[in-house]
Design a protein around this motif. Sequence first.
Motif, PDB file in Angstrom:
ATOM      1  N   GLU A  87      53.024 127.706  62.100  1.00 28.41           N
ATOM      2  CA  GLU A  87      52.164 126.614  62.414  1.00 28.41           C
ATOM      3  C   GLU A  87      52.576 125.388  61.579  1.00 28.41           C
ATOM      4  OE1 GLU A  87      47.582 125.289  63.449  1.00 28.41           O
ATOM      5  OE2 GLU A  87      48.282 127.604  62.721  1.00 28.41           O
ATOM      6  N   VAL A  88      52.725 124.182  62.149  1.00 30.97           N
ATOM      7  CA  VAL A  88      52.556 123.023  61.543  1.00 30.97           C
ATOM      8  C   VAL A  88      51.447 122.529  61.170  1.00 30.97           C
ATOM      9  CG1 VAL A  88      53.803 120.606  61.393  1.00 30.97           C
ATOM     10  CG2 VAL A  88      55.126 122.514  62.508  1.00 30.97           C
ATOM     11  N   VAL A  89      50.976 122.495  59.982  1.00 26.60           N
ATOM     12  CA  VAL A  89      49.609 121.975  59.611  1.00 26.60           C
ATOM     13  C   VAL A  89      49.776 120.462  59.121  1.00 26.60           C
ATOM     14  CG1 VAL A  89      48.828 124.351  59.319  1.00 26.60           C
ATOM     15  CG2 VAL A  89      49.822 123.068  57.248  1.00 26.60           C
ATOM     16  N   GLU A  90      50.733 119.889  58.603  1.00 29.00           N
ATOM     17  CA  GLU A  90      50.755 118.644  58.123  1.00 29.00           C
ATOM     18  C   GLU A  90      52.262 118.163  58.596  1.00 29.00           C
ATOM     19  OE1 GLU A  90      50.217 117.920  54.248  1.00 29.00           O
ATOM     20  OE2 GLU A  90      48.140 118.867  54.017  1.00 29.00           O
ATOM     21  N   GLY A  91      52.224 116.785  58.918  1.00 24.95           N
ATOM     22  CA  GLY A  91      53.562 116.142  59.243  1.00 24.95           C
ATOM     23  C   GLY A  91      53.401 115.623  60.723  1.00 24.95           C
ATOM     24  N   PRO A  92      54.677 115.209  61.178  1.00 23.38           N
ATOM     25  CA  PRO A  92      54.573 114.546  62.559  1.00 23.38           C
ATOM     26  C   PRO A  92      54.493 115.686  63.742  1.00 23.38           C
ATOM     27  CG  PRO A  92      56.606 113.830  61.364  1.00 23.38           C
ATOM     28  CD  PRO A  92      55.774 114.725  60.573  1.00 23.38           C
ATOM     29  N   ASP A  93      54.532 116.558  63.476  1.00 19.29           N
ATOM     30  CA  ASP A  93      54.446 117.633  64.377  1.00 19.29           C
ATOM     31  C   ASP A  93      53.209 118.495  64.217  1.00 19.29           C
ATOM     32  OD1 ASP A  93      56.933 117.285  66.111  1.00 19.29           O
ATOM     33  OD2 ASP A  93      57.692 117.631  64.110  1.00 19.29           O
ATOM     34  N   ALA A  94      52.353 117.890  63.504  1.00 15.56           N
ATOM     35  CA  ALA A  94      50.784 118.767  63.212  1.00 15.56           C
ATOM     36  C   ALA A  94      50.353 119.417  64.463  1.00 15.56           C
ATOM     37  CB  ALA A  94      49.931 117.845  62.488  1.00 15.56           C
ATOM     38  N   GLY A  95      50.094 120.726  64.427  1.00 19.15           N
ATOM     39  CA  GLY A  95      49.509 121.358  65.631  1.00 19.15           C
ATOM     40  C   GLY A  95      50.304 122.295  66.331  1.00 19.15           C
ATOM     41  N   LEU A  96      51.699 122.053  66.145  1.00 21.02           N
ATOM     42  CA  LEU A  96      52.670 122.816  67.010  1.00 21.02           C
ATOM     43  C   LEU A  96      52.665 124.293  66.159  1.00 21.02           C
ATOM     44  CD1 LEU A  96      55.274 122.989  68.677  1.00 21.02           C
ATOM     45  CD2 LEU A  96      56.566 122.231  66.810  1.00 21.02           C
ATOM     46  N   ARG A  97      52.674 125.126  67.126  1.00 22.43           N
ATOM     47  CA  ARG A  97      52.600 126.596  66.585  1.00 22.43           C
ATOM     48  C   ARG A  97      53.665 127.337  67.288  1.00 22.43           C
ATOM     49  NH1 ARG A  97      48.083 130.481  65.064  1.00 22.43           N
ATOM     50  NH2 ARG A  97      48.949 132.441  65.545  1.00 22.43           N
TER      51      ARG A  97
END
Length: 180
Positions: A87-97
């Motif tokens: 899971e992306v937790v920080e950065g431009p794609d935050a929330g992507l899992r």
Amino acid sequence: NGTIVGGTRVDRCQLHGSDEIRIGSTRIIFFPGRPALLSPRPALDGAALGKLYEDEGEETGDLTRTDGTGNALLPGRLPSRLKATIEVVEGPDAGLRLEVPKGALVIGREHADLRLRDPNVSRKHALLEILASDQIYLKDLASKNGTIVNGILVKVARLRSGDSIELGDTRLLFQAEVFV
């Protein structure tokens, strides 16, 4: 051409977990207790490879490519008792899992299974390999800005559920759940 271990030509040496061995165009990553041929494709058919892993009692992941396309000769499934996600937790794609769909997953900006929009992430930044439910590795693919696991800059790291992975300005959370 000779034999190259960890970038150094050798006649003989002691191998350690995750050492990279190059013999001609063949690249092998050494993991104690388990073969992991990475390229080119092995000269074994699917039945022969299935028999090779038969005694282990679980399916193995795809260990053969770093481009995410897999190898038809090796099983491309996770061990049946493991569910792994990133899971992306920080950065431009935050929330992507993303559920890890097979044994090998390339993370990067282009030509990757998990594509990140972060400009500080290399095109092919890191490779996540699941060899068994307790053998999960993340390897930096010679990225420009490096790969950090739990605050430590790494070339290869053994992952555990809950580990934090930093690539550029992106922070990922790795989760793995084993079902009994």
